[in-house]
Design an enzyme around this catalytic site. Structure first.
Site, PDB file in Angstrom:
ATOM      1  N   ASP A  13       0.804  -1.217   0.000  1.00  0.00           N
ATOM      2  CA  ASP A  13       0.000   0.000   0.000  1.00  0.00           C
ATOM      3  C   ASP A  13       0.843   1.275   0.000  1.00  0.00           C
ATOM      4  O   ASP A  13       0.439   2.303   0.541  1.00  0.00           O
ATOM      5  CB  ASP A  13      -0.979   0.010   1.197  1.00  0.00           C
ATOM      6  CG  ASP A  13      -1.879  -1.206   1.192  1.00  0.00           C
ATOM      7  OD1 ASP A  13      -2.255  -1.643   0.088  1.00  0.00           O
ATOM      8  OD2 ASP A  13      -2.194  -1.714   2.276  1.00  0.00           O
ATOM      9  N   LYS A  16       1.880   2.047  -5.132  1.00  0.00           N
ATOM     10  CA  LYS A  16       2.497   1.481  -6.347  1.00  0.00           C
ATOM     11  C   LYS A  16       1.649   1.773  -7.578  1.00  0.00           C
ATOM     12  O   LYS A  16       2.180   2.068  -8.640  1.00  0.00           O
ATOM     13  CB  LYS A  16       2.670  -0.043  -6.195  1.00  0.00           C
ATOM     14  CG  LYS A  16       3.611  -0.444  -5.076  1.00  0.00           C
ATOM     15  CD  LYS A  16       3.682  -1.943  -4.915  1.00  0.00           C
ATOM     16  CE  LYS A  16       2.420  -2.543  -4.335  1.00  0.00           C
ATOM     17  NZ  LYS A  16       2.131  -2.171  -2.941  1.00  0.00           N
ATOM     18  N   GLY A  40      -4.556  -4.346  -3.744  1.00  0.00           N
ATOM     19  CA  GLY A  40      -5.555  -3.307  -3.954  1.00  0.00           C
ATOM     20  C   GLY A  40      -4.822  -2.038  -4.323  1.00  0.00           C
ATOM     21  O   GLY A  40      -4.078  -1.494  -3.525  1.00  0.00           O
ATOM     22  N   HIS A  41      -4.966  -1.622  -5.566  1.00  0.00           N
ATOM     23  CA  HIS A  41      -4.240  -0.444  -6.051  1.00  0.00           C
ATOM     24  C   HIS A  41      -5.249   0.630  -6.438  1.00  0.00           C
ATOM     25  O   HIS A  41      -6.057   0.426  -7.337  1.00  0.00           O
ATOM     26  CB  HIS A  41      -3.360  -0.814  -7.254  1.00  0.00           C
ATOM     27  CG  HIS A  41      -2.386  -1.922  -6.948  1.00  0.00           C
ATOM     28  ND1 HIS A  41      -1.758  -2.660  -7.907  1.00  0.00           N
ATOM     29  CD2 HIS A  41      -1.926  -2.392  -5.771  1.00  0.00           C
ATOM     30  CE1 HIS A  41      -0.965  -3.554  -7.333  1.00  0.00           C
ATOM     31  NE2 HIS A  41      -1.053  -3.414  -6.035  1.00  0.00           N
ATOM     32  N   GLN A 223       1.909  -6.208  -3.475  1.00  0.00           N
ATOM     33  CA  GLN A 223       2.477  -6.437  -2.140  1.00  0.00           C
ATOM     34  C   GLN A 223       3.820  -5.689  -2.007  1.00  0.00           C
ATOM     35  O   GLN A 223       3.941  -4.613  -2.545  1.00  0.00           O
ATOM     36  CB  GLN A 223       2.619  -7.944  -1.852  1.00  0.00           C
ATOM     37  CG  GLN A 223       1.289  -8.636  -1.627  1.00  0.00           C
ATOM     38  CD  GLN A 223       0.576  -9.036  -2.896  1.00  0.00           C
ATOM     39  OE1 GLN A 223       1.167  -9.600  -3.797  1.00  0.00           O
ATOM     40  NE2 GLN A 223      -0.691  -8.737  -2.987  1.00  0.00           N
TER      41      GLN A 223
END
Ligand code: GDP
Ligand code: IMO
Ligand code: MG
Length: 427
Positions: A13, A16, A40-41, A223
């Site tokens: 988080d 990225k 989750g981006h 990640q």
């Protein structure tokens, strides 16, 4: 500079998605090489917010071909939900390529993820519950289902049966659950076979040909270094290799073809799930970082644990990934503190160390040693050059650069695509 890898330098988080998006239209291929929909981006493009879990962020750049490579584990329901969601918003997803060797997350992997976490009790990992660990376990155990198996019904049925044989014993005899019917799972998977078929291609050949032609290929990490199963805070890690080297095994591109490795680090530290976190703040300061940084998970909605920047954590990632550049995100969130603590060493059982301890026990005992840097009160979200940043903000950036031993090439000063300060081009 055609082969570029983007890797999280902390516990995920870091931003990225946003950093990847900066390269946007200059990239020909954007490749997910590890993990699955545990990621989750969040990206904010033209005022619109997008949350991506499985698809690479490059899907939002029309010039780039998005790729899901062999190192990824795919939940087909999630894949098509995400594709349909983006299509409904006018995003073109038709160029997506998927490796025939990528593994599939079946419904039983999600069941196993949940029951094993429950069984672990206070030793749980705090997984995302998406079936990631069980899918990778099956891959390593040679009991996995791959995308290509969807195209041979007989083989698929045999493989599902083999994968469920042991699990059903466990489910019934240890976890007190009902057995899963292999035929039902085979049916669930076959539902997607025809839709996925045209996307499946020889990704290894496609990427290597693109690199031969000097095209820009961006490997988008999910990640982070410290969640890597080999290099992270094991066992509180994910079950794949998000580090830069994972881009090679996860996509079939040799290490000589990687020209640039960009580490993404947040101006402070966050972590979701269990595991050691020396600079964690359990007080009002931590709550302030969480609120001001909106540190709530994109995937599970859980509160992210928050703490000060830990230079030892990032320096370890710089060492093992050989980052050529760092992208510093969320610097705007630190506005308004009189002094900003930065962890520069640990005290471990009476001894001071300026590098990450070698063993888990020492890491658990690490007490952070802080240096207190001057804060700033000016709103920096409108700054677009380094010179426009307040002097103490500049000094914060320069000190982090020194501590982590890598140059900072980009700085995020807000969630939107244009809210950046660039010091060196990333391409
Ligand atoms: P990822 O998993 O590394 O892609 O990061 P996430 O998307 O899970 O979390 C990063 C969050 O920070 C997202 O909501 C981004 O929109 C946001 N973000 C990224 N860069 C910046 C920045 O420089 N400033 C601010 N305020 N928010 C940012
Ligand atoms: P992005 O790409 C933050 C964490 C989980 C848990 C551990 C194992 O958005 O940075 P898993 O479901 O992978 O078996 O969970 O890893 N985790 C993440 N934390 N960001 C992520 O992805 C994460 N992906 C997994 O919270 O502690
Ligand atoms: Mg995330």
């Amino acid at each position: 500079m055609p082969g570029i890898v983007v890797v999280g330098a902390q516990w995920g988080d870091e931003g990225k998605g946003k950093a990847t998006d900066q390269l946007g239209n200059r990239v020909d291929y954007t490749v997910r090489y590890s993990g699955g929909n545990n990621a989750g981006h969040t990206l904010v493009v033209n005022g619109e917010k997008y949350a991506l879990h499985l698809l690479p962020s490059g899907i939002l750049s029309p010039s780039s071909t998005p790729v899901i490579a062999n190192g990824v584990v795919i939940d087909l329901d999630v894949l098509f939900e995400e594709i349909d969601g983006l299509s409904a918003r006018g995003v073109d997803t038709s160029k997506l390529l998927i490796s025939a060797n990528a593994h599939i997350i079946a419904s039983y992997h999600k069941v196993m993820d949940k029951v094993t976490e429950r069984f672990l009790g206070n030793r749980r990992i705090g997984t995302t519950g998406r079936g990631i660990g069980p899918a990778y376990s099956d891959k390593i155990n040679r009991l996995g289902i791959r995308v290509q198996d969807l195209f041979d019904e007989k083989i698929l049925a045999q493989k599902v049966e083999a994968a469920l044989e042991q699990k059903n014993h466990l489910l019934v005899k240890v976890y007190n659950r009902r057995a899963i019917e292999p035929a039902e799972v085979t049916e669930e998977l076959l539902v997607h076979a025809e839709r996925v078929r045209p996307m499946v291609t020889d990704v290894v050949r496609a990427l290597n040909t693109a690199l031969d032609q000097n095209r820009v290929v961006l490997f988008e990490g999910a990640q982070a270094h410290h969640l890597d199963v080999d290099h992270g805070t094991y066992p509180y890690v994910t079950s794949s290799n998000p580090i830069a080297a994972g881009a090679c095994t996860g996509s079939g591109v040799g290490p000589m073809r990687i020209d640039r490795v960009i580490g993404i680090m947040k101006a402070y530290t966050t972590r979701v799930g269990e595991g050691p976190f020396p600079t964690e703040l359990l007080d009002a300061d931590g709550e302030r970082l969480r609120q001001e940084g909106a540190e709530f998970g994109t995937t599970t909605g859980r509160n992210r644990r928050c703490g000060w920047f830990d230079a030892l954590v990032v320096e370890a990632a710089v060492t093992a990934n050989a980052f050529t550049d760092m992208f510093l995100t969320k610097l705007d969130i630190l506005t308004g503190w009189e002094k900003i603590p930065v962890c520069v060493a640990y005290d471990v059982n009476g001894e001071r160390t300026s590098t990450l301890p070698m063993t888990q026990t020492d890491f658990h005992h690490a007490v952070p040693v802080y240096e207190y840097l001057d804060g700033w009160t000016e709103d920096i979200s409108g700054c677009r050059t380094f010179a426009e940043l307040p002097k103490s903000t500049q000094a914060y950036v320069r000190r982090l650069e020194e501590l982590v031993r890598c140059r900072i090439s980009g700085i995020g000063v807000g969630p939107s695509r244009e809210q950046v300060v660039m010091l060196h081009d990333l391409l």
